[in-house]
Design a protein around this motif. Sequence first.
Motif, mmCIF file in Angstrom:
data_model
loop_
_atom_site.group_PDB
_atom_site.id
_atom_site.type_symbol
_atom_site.label_atom_id
_atom_site.label_comp_id
_atom_site.label_asym_id
_atom_site.label_seq_id
_atom_site.Cartn_x
_atom_site.Cartn_y
_atom_site.Cartn_z
ATOM 1 N N GLN A 255 7.702 7.621 12.830
ATOM 2 C CA GLN A 255 7.509 6.478 11.943
ATOM 3 C C GLN A 255 6.579 5.446 12.560
ATOM 4 O OE1 GLN A 255 11.561 5.297 11.405
ATOM 5 N NE2 GLN A 255 11.899 6.621 9.635
ATOM 6 N N ASN A 256 6.676 5.293 13.890
ATOM 7 C CA ASN A 256 5.855 4.293 14.577
ATOM 8 C C ASN A 256 4.421 4.766 14.822
ATOM 9 O OD1 ASN A 256 8.035 2.572 14.691
ATOM 10 N ND2 ASN A 256 8.687 3.281 16.721
ATOM 11 N N ASN A 257 4.166 6.064 14.645
ATOM 12 C CA ASN A 257 2.838 6.618 14.924
ATOM 13 C C ASN A 257 2.284 7.377 13.717
ATOM 14 O OD1 ASN A 257 2.378 6.206 18.003
ATOM 15 N ND2 ASN A 257 4.493 6.885 17.815
ATOM 16 N N THR A 258 2.551 6.817 12.533
ATOM 17 C CA THR A 258 2.071 7.456 11.306
ATOM 18 C C THR A 258 0.547 7.411 11.261
ATOM 19 O OG1 THR A 258 4.073 6.748 10.171
ATOM 20 C CG2 THR A 258 2.234 7.427 8.795
ATOM 21 N N LYS A 259 -0.098 8.573 11.063
ATOM 22 C CA LYS A 259 -1.553 8.647 10.984
ATOM 23 C C LYS A 259 -1.999 8.395 9.547
ATOM 24 C CE LYS A 259 -2.299 11.775 14.878
ATOM 25 N NZ LYS A 259 -2.887 13.053 15.328
ATOM 26 N N LEU A 260 -3.009 7.517 9.391
ATOM 27 C CA LEU A 260 -3.523 7.189 8.067
ATOM 28 C C LEU A 260 -4.703 8.082 7.717
ATOM 29 C CD1 LEU A 260 -3.518 3.277 8.329
ATOM 30 C CD2 LEU A 260 -1.734 4.748 7.400
ATOM 31 N N THR A 261 -4.842 8.353 6.425
ATOM 32 C CA THR A 261 -6.003 9.095 5.950
ATOM 33 C C THR A 261 -7.208 8.163 5.958
ATOM 34 O OG1 THR A 261 -5.596 8.507 3.646
ATOM 35 C CG2 THR A 261 -4.518 10.505 4.474
ATOM 36 N N ALA A 262 -8.412 8.714 5.771
ATOM 37 C CA ALA A 262 -9.630 7.900 5.764
ATOM 38 C C ALA A 262 -9.572 6.848 4.657
ATOM 39 C CB ALA A 262 -10.855 8.793 5.586
ATOM 40 N N ALA A 263 -9.088 7.249 3.471
ATOM 41 C CA ALA A 263 -8.987 6.314 2.345
ATOM 42 C C ALA A 263 -7.990 5.202 2.649
ATOM 43 C CB ALA A 263 -8.563 7.066 1.082
ATOM 44 N N GLU A 264 -6.872 5.561 3.303
ATOM 45 C CA GLU A 264 -5.866 4.554 3.641
ATOM 46 C C GLU A 264 -6.392 3.573 4.687
ATOM 47 O OE1 GLU A 264 -1.694 7.035 2.866
ATOM 48 O OE2 GLU A 264 -2.766 7.242 4.775
ATOM 49 N N LYS A 265 -7.171 4.100 5.664
ATOM 50 C CA LYS A 265 -7.766 3.224 6.674
ATOM 51 C C LYS A 265 -8.737 2.242 6.038
ATOM 52 C CE LYS A 265 -7.455 6.417 10.618
ATOM 53 N NZ LYS A 265 -8.226 7.227 11.582
ATOM 54 N N LYS A 266 -9.552 2.725 5.067
ATOM 55 C CA LYS A 266 -10.525 1.878 4.392
ATOM 56 C C LYS A 266 -9.817 0.783 3.587
ATOM 57 C CE LYS A 266 -14.601 2.203 1.406
ATOM 58 N NZ LYS A 266 -15.448 3.120 0.604
ATOM 59 N N LYS A 267 -8.732 1.181 2.916
ATOM 60 C CA LYS A 267 -7.973 0.232 2.101
ATOM 61 C C LYS A 267 -7.316 -0.819 2.990
ATOM 62 C CE LYS A 267 -4.357 0.083 -1.446
ATOM 63 N NZ LYS A 267 -3.386 0.900 -2.237
ATOM 64 N N LYS A 268 -6.806 -0.397 4.136
ATOM 65 C CA LYS A 268 -6.159 -1.316 5.062
ATOM 66 C C LYS A 268 -7.165 -2.315 5.635
ATOM 67 C CE LYS A 268 -3.374 -1.433 9.294
ATOM 68 N NZ LYS A 268 -2.784 -0.624 10.402
ATOM 69 N N ALA A 269 -8.367 -1.818 6.001
ATOM 70 C CA ALA A 269 -9.404 -2.690 6.550
ATOM 71 C C ALA A 269 -9.843 -3.720 5.512
ATOM 72 C CB ALA A 269 -10.588 -1.847 7.012
#
Length: 287
Positions: A255-269
């Motif tokens: 849970q503490n090391n969940t890897k994000l997809t490229a789309a999720e990383k873009k949305k988070k940024a």
Amino acid sequence: AQHSMHHLEESVENTPLEYLQNRFYNGRDKEIAKRASHNLSKDELATAQERGNILDIVGRQQRGKHLFYEVRRSGRDESDTDWEMMSALERKDPYVMKMVRNFDEKLKSMQSGMDLRPLTKEEVRMHLENFGIDQDLAMGKIKRMSGGQKSRLVLAAAMWTNPHIIALDEPTNYLDNDTLAALTKALVDFKGGVLTISHNEPFVHAVCDELWRVGDGVVVTEPVPGKAPKKLSVAEKRALKLGIDADESSMKEAQNNTKLTAAEKKKKAAAEKSAKGPVKDLYGRGK
């Protein structure tokens, strides 16, 4: 087990249900408080009441490599406290270290959640049933129980705190064959650590992976015949440090090391950038 059996004799007029409710009232094990290392004598209580002496321990903090305790002194307001280093407390009257041990036990019960476990009749009755003490036995007086039934009660009390390490001294004494078989299976299935002193070789060989033979001031370790010493996985070592189950440790790590997809990383940024507001130049103008 023998030590607890001794204290059980003090409650023979109570029922098993009452015994557990009285023993763990307020989320603390009263048997620990009875020990000479924890129990303050009348003289020690009188000494604590003398003006300027430590009257109570009310807090604990880790500061770097040192452990500090918050102490309240006799003759002062409750809010007027001092912080004392552990090494300084060790040099004071012996009763002070008893207070320290009692406070540590209180913290342990709070951190383990033992103080939150309900001591209702239904909760205790269900717990006793798991150790072969049915409703009729649970509501009858302890003095009417057989030696094997008293051993089950002692084991049930030891497991009330949901420990992750169990230490047993001659646990097979007074047990009938059915209870011994049930205890053996329970310990084999137990996910925590087990340390036992026993002269019952079949029991030791069934439960343990390693033998520690003590004699002449020397401890010699050897594997149980037919068993290789268990090697802990990385997850199990981490779980041991945290005092939780290995599967739970792995789940928390995932849970503490969940890897994000490229789309999720873009949305988070984009969300982080939006939260910061518009970027301004040296003159305070928005870009």
